[in-house]
Every structure is written in C-alpha cells, then in structure tokens.
Design a protein around this motif. Structure first.
Motif, PDB file in Angstrom:
ATOM      1  N   LYS A 188       5.777 -68.615 -10.766  1.00  8.01           N
ATOM      2  CA  LYS A 188       5.682 -67.257 -10.967  1.00  8.01           C
ATOM      3  C   LYS A 188       6.588 -66.709  -9.875  1.00  8.01           C
ATOM      4  O   LYS A 188       6.969 -67.351  -8.908  1.00  8.01           O
ATOM      5  CB  LYS A 188       4.142 -66.965 -10.214  1.00  8.01           C
ATOM      6  N   LEU A 189       6.959 -65.405 -10.373  1.00  5.84           N
ATOM      7  CA  LEU A 189       8.286 -64.839  -9.536  1.00  5.84           C
ATOM      8  C   LEU A 189       7.585 -63.912  -8.396  1.00  5.84           C
ATOM      9  O   LEU A 189       6.646 -63.147  -8.918  1.00  5.84           O
ATOM     10  CB  LEU A 189       8.825 -63.720 -10.409  1.00  5.84           C
ATOM     11  N   LYS A 190       8.040 -63.934  -7.181  1.00  7.35           N
ATOM     12  CA  LYS A 190       7.511 -63.244  -6.097  1.00  7.35           C
ATOM     13  C   LYS A 190       8.005 -61.590  -6.361  1.00  7.35           C
ATOM     14  O   LYS A 190       9.103 -61.477  -6.891  1.00  7.35           O
ATOM     15  CB  LYS A 190       8.060 -63.566  -4.819  1.00  7.35           C
ATOM     16  N   LYS A 191       7.005 -60.903  -5.847  1.00  7.84           N
ATOM     17  CA  LYS A 191       7.417 -59.542  -6.067  1.00  7.84           C
ATOM     18  C   LYS A 191       8.478 -59.043  -5.176  1.00  7.84           C
ATOM     19  O   LYS A 191       8.693 -59.321  -4.286  1.00  7.84           O
ATOM     20  CB  LYS A 191       6.306 -58.754  -5.563  1.00  7.84           C
ATOM     21  N   ALA A 192       9.493 -58.347  -5.903  1.00 14.86           N
ATOM     22  CA  ALA A 192      10.890 -57.917  -5.257  1.00 14.86           C
ATOM     23  C   ALA A 192      10.268 -56.761  -4.082  1.00 14.86           C
ATOM     24  O   ALA A 192       9.352 -56.098  -4.122  1.00 14.86           O
ATOM     25  CB  ALA A 192      11.813 -57.294  -6.375  1.00 14.86           C
ATOM     26  N   LYS A 193      11.395 -57.065  -3.200  1.00 12.84           N
ATOM     27  CA  LYS A 193      11.293 -55.887  -2.209  1.00 12.84           C
ATOM     28  C   LYS A 193      11.345 -54.587  -2.708  1.00 12.84           C
ATOM     29  O   LYS A 193      12.165 -54.286  -3.301  1.00 12.84           O
ATOM     30  CB  LYS A 193      12.168 -56.311  -0.888  1.00 12.84           C
ATOM     31  N   LEU A 194      10.599 -53.480  -1.849  1.00 14.68           N
ATOM     32  CA  LEU A 194      10.959 -52.078  -2.328  1.00 14.68           C
ATOM     33  C   LEU A 194      12.237 -51.609  -1.274  1.00 14.68           C
ATOM     34  O   LEU A 194      12.723 -52.412  -0.581  1.00 14.68           O
ATOM     35  CB  LEU A 194       9.858 -51.243  -1.714  1.00 14.68           C
ATOM     36  N   ALA A 195      12.848 -50.652  -1.894  1.00  8.11           N
ATOM     37  CA  ALA A 195      14.203 -50.161  -1.507  1.00  8.11           C
ATOM     38  C   ALA A 195      13.903 -49.917   0.074  1.00  8.11           C
ATOM     39  O   ALA A 195      14.874 -50.295   0.992  1.00  8.11           O
ATOM     40  CB  ALA A 195      14.642 -49.133  -1.929  1.00  8.11           C
ATOM     41  N   GLN A 196      12.944 -49.531   0.736  1.00  6.35           N
ATOM     42  CA  GLN A 196      12.670 -49.063   1.973  1.00  6.35           C
ATOM     43  C   GLN A 196      12.630 -50.359   2.888  1.00  6.35           C
ATOM     44  O   GLN A 196      13.021 -50.259   3.892  1.00  6.35           O
ATOM     45  CB  GLN A 196      11.610 -48.169   2.063  1.00  6.35           C
ATOM     46  N   GLU A 197      11.926 -51.468   2.440  1.00  5.51           N
ATOM     47  CA  GLU A 197      11.890 -52.684   3.000  1.00  5.51           C
ATOM     48  C   GLU A 197      12.959 -53.143   3.048  1.00  5.51           C
ATOM     49  O   GLU A 197      13.229 -53.864   4.264  1.00  5.51           O
ATOM     50  CB  GLU A 197      10.804 -53.725   2.252  1.00  5.51           C
ATOM     51  N   TYR A 198      13.696 -53.311   1.976  1.00  4.55           N
ATOM     52  CA  TYR A 198      15.078 -53.972   2.022  1.00  4.55           C
ATOM     53  C   TYR A 198      15.933 -53.249   3.161  1.00  4.55           C
ATOM     54  O   TYR A 198      16.799 -53.840   3.938  1.00  4.55           O
ATOM     55  CB  TYR A 198      15.647 -53.760   0.639  1.00  4.55           C
ATOM     56  N   SER A 199      15.842 -51.828   3.214  1.00  5.84           N
ATOM     57  CA  SER A 199      16.732 -51.215   3.966  1.00  5.84           C
ATOM     58  C   SER A 199      16.493 -51.255   5.465  1.00  5.84           C
ATOM     59  O   SER A 199      17.133 -51.661   6.372  1.00  5.84           O
ATOM     60  CB  SER A 199      16.639 -49.438   3.660  1.00  5.84           C
ATOM     61  N   ASP A 200      15.060 -51.450   5.874  1.00 12.04           N
ATOM     62  CA  ASP A 200      14.734 -51.883   7.174  1.00 12.04           C
ATOM     63  C   ASP A 200      14.866 -53.223   7.615  1.00 12.04           C
ATOM     64  O   ASP A 200      15.096 -53.457   8.507  1.00 12.04           O
ATOM     65  CB  ASP A 200      13.132 -51.855   7.197  1.00 12.04           C
ATOM     66  N   LYS A 201      15.036 -54.244   6.544  1.00 14.83           N
ATOM     67  CA  LYS A 201      15.631 -55.602   6.793  1.00 14.83           C
ATOM     68  C   LYS A 201      16.914 -55.536   7.400  1.00 14.83           C
ATOM     69  O   LYS A 201      17.289 -56.380   8.334  1.00 14.83           O
ATOM     70  CB  LYS A 201      15.232 -56.484   5.743  1.00 14.83           C
ATOM     71  N   ILE A 202      17.955 -55.094   6.628  1.00 17.80           N
ATOM     72  CA  ILE A 202      19.099 -55.152   6.997  1.00 17.80           C
ATOM     73  C   ILE A 202      19.620 -54.056   7.952  1.00 17.80           C
ATOM     74  O   ILE A 202      20.739 -54.303   8.757  1.00 17.80           O
ATOM     75  CB  ILE A 202      20.019 -54.814   5.492  1.00 17.80           C
ATOM     76  N   ASN A 203      18.684 -53.069   8.125  1.00 11.03           N
ATOM     77  CA  ASN A 203      19.120 -52.130   9.346  1.00 11.03           C
ATOM     78  C   ASN A 203      17.982 -51.993  10.237  1.00 11.03           C
ATOM     79  O   ASN A 203      17.143 -50.946  10.188  1.00 11.03           O
ATOM     80  CB  ASN A 203      19.580 -50.505   8.523  1.00 11.03           C
ATOM     81  N   PRO A 204      17.499 -52.943  10.974  1.00 10.11           N
ATOM     82  CA  PRO A 204      16.270 -52.884  11.890  1.00 10.11           C
ATOM     83  C   PRO A 204      16.410 -51.900  12.816  1.00 10.11           C
ATOM     84  O   PRO A 204      17.511 -51.541  13.379  1.00 10.11           O
ATOM     85  CB  PRO A 204      16.434 -54.313  12.342  1.00 10.11           C
ATOM     86  N   GLN A 205      15.467 -51.245  13.084  1.00  7.83           N
ATOM     87  CA  GLN A 205      15.389 -50.119  13.938  1.00  7.83           C
ATOM     88  C   GLN A 205      15.285 -50.470  15.377  1.00  7.83           C
ATOM     89  O   GLN A 205      14.610 -51.633  15.657  1.00  7.83           O
ATOM     90  CB  GLN A 205      14.042 -49.173  13.886  1.00  7.83           C
ATOM     91  N   GLU A 206      15.973 -50.063  16.275  1.00 12.04           N
ATOM     92  CA  GLU A 206      16.062 -50.396  17.501  1.00 12.04           C
ATOM     93  C   GLU A 206      14.591 -50.018  18.343  1.00 12.04           C
ATOM     94  O   GLU A 206      14.063 -48.998  18.305  1.00 12.04           O
ATOM     95  CB  GLU A 206      17.270 -49.934  18.133  1.00 12.04           C
TER      96      GLU A 206
END
Length: 206
Positions: A188-206
């Motif tokens: 089964k395919l895992k659900k893809a990340k939402l755009a906001q989740e992906y953005s938070d991952k590559i640009n973590p908030q300080e």
C-alpha cells in the motif's frame, strides 16, 4: 471507381478509429496502474506488445456495439420494414436514426470501457504481490514501474508492507543486487505529505 475509393476511405477511417481506441484503452490501463502508486502519465510506455492485446479487445467491443445497435434497431423499427408505404425520405431518416443510435451506444460503451479499464489497472497494482527488494544506501526499495531501460523504485517498510512516495529512477542493471520478495497482501502507498507539511519539513521554524 468512386465506390471503391470510398470503401478504401471507410476502411482507413475504421482502422484509425480502432487504433485510437486501442491507444486510449492501454493508456487508461496504465493510468490506473500508475495512479495506485501515485505516479503520473510521464512513465507510460506504449509499444506493439502492449497495443496488440488492446486492439483485439477493441475489436470485440466494437462487434458488441454493432450487435447491440442492430438488436435495438430491429426491435424499435421492425414494423417499418413491413410497411410498403415507406418512402425514400423515410428510409433516409431511418438510416440517420440508426447511425445516431449506433453512435450513442458506442459513446456509452466506450466511456464505460475506459472507466472499467482504469479501475482494472488500479486493481492489478493493488493485487500485485511479487516485488524486487533493492538495498541502496542501507535503505530498502521496491520496483514499481519499468520504463524503457529504467526502473522507478520507492522506499518500502517490510513490516507494514507500505511504500513511501519518495521515488527514485535507477538503471535496469541495478536489479543484479535485488532479491525477489512476495508480499501476500500486496503493498500500500503511504499518504503523500500535504504542501504545508512538506514546507515545514524543509523550512523548520526556529
């Protein structure tokens, strides 16, 4: 001569329509299959080996269409055949009505066939149980789609039998270090990340 010319044109038109329908049928099958893994149409490869079975299916479908159209036509307009007062204009209208009826039935059956074919492709991917497991950089991947001399792979979690939508494209020769594994219930395919989740991952908030 004119009749022969039109016969050749009709034959060429029929062949073109059959070829187009065969292409669409195979395309929809691949769309359904790839869609299960979250992949798109760029990975679809159509060739003679995939088109030939589809052409046979299209021939069968068109034969069914003609048969159904004739059955409906005979039921609806059987009385007109025994009416001696039918004029040429009525005959022309009858022919046009029969043509429209055939086109309508063709549209409904072809549309339904395309949807069924797409669903069949998805079902094929869902029920697939045999995969090659590839170890790359201490991470396990499985083969999803073969495209020319390349393979689309994705990370796999053996325990949960799921693949992540983090795709890689490798060469066919990389399968030399692969191991065939059977996943009884498929993958089964895992659900893809939402755009906001992906953005938070590559640009973590300080």
């Amino acid at each position: 001569m004119i009749k022969e010319h039109f016969s050749k044109l009709d034959a060429a038109l029929i062949l073109a329509i059959l070829a187009a329908c065969s292409y669409a049928l195979v395309y929809q099958l691949h769309v359904g299959y790839l869609g299960y893994y979250g992949l798109g149409s760029p990975f679809i490869e159509l060739n003679i080996s995939t088109m030939t079975p589809a052409l046979l299916i299209v021939l069968i479908v068109f034969s069914i269409i003609i048969l159904i159209a004739n059955i409906i036509w005979n039921i609806l307009f059987s009385k007109m055949k025994h009416n001696s007062k039918v004029t040429k204009s009525h005959s022309k209208i009858s022919f046009e009505t029969k043509s429209m009826l055939t086109l309508l039935i063709s549209f409904v059956i072809i549309q339904s066939t395309m949807e069924i074919t797409s669903g069949l492709g998805k079902s094929m991917a869902e029920s697939r149980s045999d995969y090659f497991v590839i170890n790359q950089d201490n991470r396990l991947y499985v083969d999803l789609v073969y495209y020319k001399d390349l393979i689309v792979i994705a990370p796999v979690d053996i325990k949960s039998a799921t693949v992540s939508p983090n795709y890689k494209v490798i060469e066919m020769k990389s399968l030399k270090n692969a191991e065939a594994v059977e996943f009884i219930d498929g993958l089964k395919l895992k659900k893809a990340k939402l755009a906001q989740e992906y953005s938070d991952k590559i640009n973590p908030q300080e």
